[in-house]
Design an enzyme around this catalytic site. Structure first.
Site, PDB file in Angstrom:
ATOM      1  N   THR A  11      43.861  36.108  46.925  1.00 44.03           N
ATOM      2  CA  THR A  11      43.952  37.170  45.914  1.00 44.03           C
ATOM      3  C   THR A  11      43.127  38.399  46.321  1.00 44.03           C
ATOM      4  O   THR A  11      43.629  39.527  46.309  1.00 44.03           O
ATOM      5  CB  THR A  11      43.429  36.638  44.555  1.00 44.03           C
ATOM      6  OG1 THR A  11      44.117  35.427  44.259  1.00 44.03           O
ATOM      7  CG2 THR A  11      43.654  37.624  43.442  1.00 44.03           C
ATOM      8  N   LYS A 100      30.181  34.841  45.845  1.00 47.34           N
ATOM      9  CA  LYS A 100      28.878  34.614  45.160  1.00 47.34           C
ATOM     10  C   LYS A 100      28.231  33.291  45.554  1.00 47.34           C
ATOM     11  O   LYS A 100      27.006  33.185  45.568  1.00 47.34           O
ATOM     12  CB  LYS A 100      29.004  34.687  43.641  1.00 47.34           C
ATOM     13  CG  LYS A 100      30.004  33.707  43.067  1.00 47.34           C
ATOM     14  CD  LYS A 100      31.054  34.422  42.315  1.00 47.34           C
ATOM     15  CE  LYS A 100      32.338  33.642  42.348  1.00 47.34           C
ATOM     16  NZ  LYS A 100      33.447  34.393  41.800  1.00 47.34           N
ATOM     17  N   GLY A 129      32.575  41.568  39.431  1.00 45.64           N
ATOM     18  CA  GLY A 129      33.887  42.040  39.914  1.00 45.64           C
ATOM     19  C   GLY A 129      33.801  43.484  40.393  1.00 45.64           C
ATOM     20  O   GLY A 129      33.075  43.795  41.336  1.00 45.64           O
ATOM     21  N   ILE A 131      32.497  46.052  38.840  1.00 42.35           N
ATOM     22  CA  ILE A 131      31.391  46.853  38.277  1.00 42.35           C
ATOM     23  C   ILE A 131      30.307  47.077  39.330  1.00 42.35           C
ATOM     24  O   ILE A 131      29.856  46.121  39.955  1.00 42.35           O
ATOM     25  CB  ILE A 131      30.710  46.126  37.083  1.00 42.35           C
ATOM     26  CG1 ILE A 131      31.729  45.747  36.028  1.00 42.35           C
ATOM     27  CG2 ILE A 131      29.594  46.966  36.488  1.00 42.35           C
ATOM     28  CD1 ILE A 131      31.138  44.856  34.933  1.00 42.35           C
ATOM     29  N   GLY A 182      45.114  35.013  37.078  1.00 41.53           N
ATOM     30  CA  GLY A 182      44.394  35.033  38.361  1.00 41.53           C
ATOM     31  C   GLY A 182      42.905  35.297  38.214  1.00 41.53           C
ATOM     32  O   GLY A 182      42.239  35.679  39.172  1.00 41.53           O
ATOM     33  N   GLU A 185      38.467  30.687  38.875  1.00 47.38           N
ATOM     34  CA  GLU A 185      38.196  30.149  40.209  1.00 47.38           C
ATOM     35  C   GLU A 185      39.251  29.092  40.532  1.00 47.38           C
ATOM     36  O   GLU A 185      39.924  28.592  39.638  1.00 47.38           O
ATOM     37  CB  GLU A 185      36.814  29.489  40.224  1.00 47.38           C
ATOM     38  CG  GLU A 185      35.669  30.443  39.974  1.00 47.38           C
ATOM     39  CD  GLU A 185      35.576  31.525  41.030  1.00 47.38           C
ATOM     40  OE1 GLU A 185      35.393  31.211  42.198  1.00 47.38           O
ATOM     41  OE2 GLU A 185      35.712  32.711  40.668  1.00 47.38           O
ATOM     42  N   LYS A 200      25.799  34.054  39.708  1.00 46.98           N
ATOM     43  CA  LYS A 200      25.702  35.520  39.597  1.00 46.98           C
ATOM     44  C   LYS A 200      24.343  35.946  39.050  1.00 46.98           C
ATOM     45  O   LYS A 200      23.739  36.898  39.551  1.00 46.98           O
ATOM     46  CB  LYS A 200      26.846  36.042  38.720  1.00 46.98           C
ATOM     47  CG  LYS A 200      28.213  35.910  39.404  1.00 46.98           C
ATOM     48  CD  LYS A 200      29.350  36.161  38.425  1.00 46.98           C
ATOM     49  CE  LYS A 200      30.706  36.145  39.125  1.00 46.98           C
ATOM     50  NZ  LYS A 200      31.826  36.111  38.172  1.00 46.98           N
ATOM     51  N   GLY A 297      39.614  39.715  38.814  1.00 43.31           N
ATOM     52  CA  GLY A 297      40.965  40.225  39.071  1.00 43.31           C
ATOM     53  C   GLY A 297      41.046  40.850  40.448  1.00 43.31           C
ATOM     54  O   GLY A 297      40.046  41.286  41.024  1.00 43.31           O
TER      55      GLY A 297
HETATM   56  N1  HSE Z   1      36.251  33.449  38.163  1.00 44.32           N
HETATM   57  C1  HSE Z   1      35.442  34.620  38.180  1.00 44.32           C
HETATM   58  C2  HSE Z   1      35.406  35.206  36.789  1.00 44.32           C
HETATM   59  C3  HSE Z   1      36.015  35.608  39.159  1.00 44.32           C
HETATM   60  O1  HSE Z   1      36.217  34.797  35.958  1.00 44.32           O
HETATM   61  O2  HSE Z   1      34.568  36.048  36.487  1.00 44.32           O
HETATM   62  C4  HSE Z   1      35.115  36.766  39.447  1.00 44.32           C
HETATM   63  O3  HSE Z   1      33.906  36.357  39.992  1.00 44.32           O
END
Ligand code: HSE
Length: 404
Positions: A11, A100, A129, A131, A182, A185, A200, A297
């Site tokens: 992705t 991460k 993501g 940001i 999508g 994980e 994170k 995403g």
């Molecule tokens: N699975 C993670 C989320 C993807 O939903 O935030 C981005 O790190």
């Protein structure tokens, strides 16, 4: 021309190719030269795709090609990502990653390897993501002592909690929707059990204190225990349920925790809904700063990765310094954290008010419409240790959710 290689065409990898293609002129202008994707490493072939002719299956082709200046690791997982990234840095190639798991476990080590080999290691997309939060942490906040970072750092669970709150949907139904988008994980356990948010906040806390914060040390609760009934109570007290990842400086040291919380409209993160992430950073001189945007995403995450690629292209001759040493930080016990508590118990208020009042004299009892055989109470803020000892005095507790 600056040649780059992308490790993984999933992705995010395909998103990186798409972003570079969509904004090629402006990206090249900002990088100072044209960015060319020379190789894409994947186990699979992608006939008919834009990278059909660039696919390689042997990492050594990339590693041993002196034309490759930047390696983009978007495979996920710790191995073989760690070995690939380390070897690239040792060869003087710079690396951007969205991974991460890799950064939380080996971030300090990889930064040191980059410093020693005249390369750079950037990982903006590993938290939040699209940001920008990693770059502010090591550059914009350098005048401050960070006192607190509190974030909604997982898009999947925020999407799920928003749907459960707004549409009264069940857990499994909303998880399926998040996966279809999508966001989740590969194994959604990492999202719903809070492990993703935990890694994170470990990364952000390491940057906050300049030392290694091991994610295994962070107390972590996910959202698998959250039910439609909790949202019925939440509505009664005008609150919403969010999955918070937080690190705070307290008298006992830095405390870190991932857990579902009830928050009201006065909280800056109350309106962070759907797949969006929000991060509140408190500095000792700056005060509060909020970051908000798409936390998961394909294209938002790819946008952060490509921004790192551009930054790497601008710094081939200079190390981008980040204070994150391998020295371990011992976190303070979560029991020193203070907040209110929402507690669901069996029975009815009339029969149990005395017992509840004895343990929690200031508790306020509440009932939710359509819910029988139980009620809930909310407490004033207190330390987790105090709550633990008081709640042990009452029976038939169904569950507890913290209130921020
Ligand atoms: N699975 C993670 C989320 C993807 O939903 O935030 C981005 O790190």
């Amino acid at each position: 021309m600056i040649n780059i290689a992308i490790l993984g065409y999933g992705t995010i990898g395909s998103g990186v190719v798409e972003v570079i293609d969509t904004n090629k002129d402006s990206i090249s202008a900002r990088a100072g030269d044209t960015i060319n994707v020379k190789y894409v490493l994947d186990l699979r072939d992608f006939p008919g795709s834009p990278v059909e002719d660039k696919i390689v299956h042997d990492y050594n082709i990339i590693l041993n090609d002196p034309e490759i200046k930047v390696v983009v690791e978007v495979m996920g997982g710790v191995e073989p990502a760690f070995t690939f990234v380390r070897d690239a840095l040792v060869k003087g190639k710079s690396v951007a990653t969205s991974n991460k798991a890799l950064v939380a476990k080996h971030g300090a080590e990889l930064l040191q390897i980059a410093r020693e080999n005249g390369s750079n290691f950037l990982f903006e997309a590993s938290v939040g993501g699209g940001i920008p939060i990693i770059r502010p942490m090591y550059s914009s906040f350098t005048a401050d002592e960070i006192l607190e970072i509190t974030g909604i750092l997982n898009g999947t669970t925020n999407y799920m909690l928003t749907k459960m709150a707004g549409e009264g949907l069940e857990f499994d139904e909303v998880l399926k929707q998040a996966q279809d988008h999508g966001y989740a994980e590969k194994d959604p356990t990492a999202d719903v059990e809070g492990y993703d948010a935990c890694r994170k906040i470990a990364i952000l806390t390491s940057l906050m204190c300049g030392r290694q914060v091991d994610f295994e040390d962070i107390y972590t609760e996910g959202i698998t225990g959250i039910e439609a009934t909790d949202f019925k109570y939440a509505k009664v007290i005008n609150k919403s349920i969010k999955l918070f990842a937080t690190s705070k400086v307290t008298d006992a040291g830095i405390v870190s925790m991932v857990s579902p919380v009830l928050i009201g409209p006065e909280h800056p993160l109350f309106s962070v809904n759907d797949v969006f992430n929000g991060i509140l950073v408190k500095g000792n001189v700056l005060g509060d700063t909020m970051f908000y945007g798409s936390g998961a995403g394909k294209l938002p995450t790819a946008s952060a990765v490509v921004a790192d690629i551009v930054d790497l292209c601008k710094h081939f001759d200079r190390n981008i310094m980040m204070s994150w040493s391998k020295e371990k930080l011992t976190l303070a016990d979560r029991k020193s954290m203070h907040h209110g508590f929402f507690v669901r118990v069996k029975g009815n208020i009339g029969d149990r008010i005395e017992e509840i009042g004895k343990a929690f004299p200031k508790a306020i009892c509440i009932e939710a419409p359509g819910i029988a055989g139980e009620f809930a109470f909310v407490t004033e803020p207190m330390a987790e240790s105090e709550y633990d000892s008081k709640v042990s005095q009452i029976s038939d507790v169904i569950k507890m959710i913290r209130i921020e």
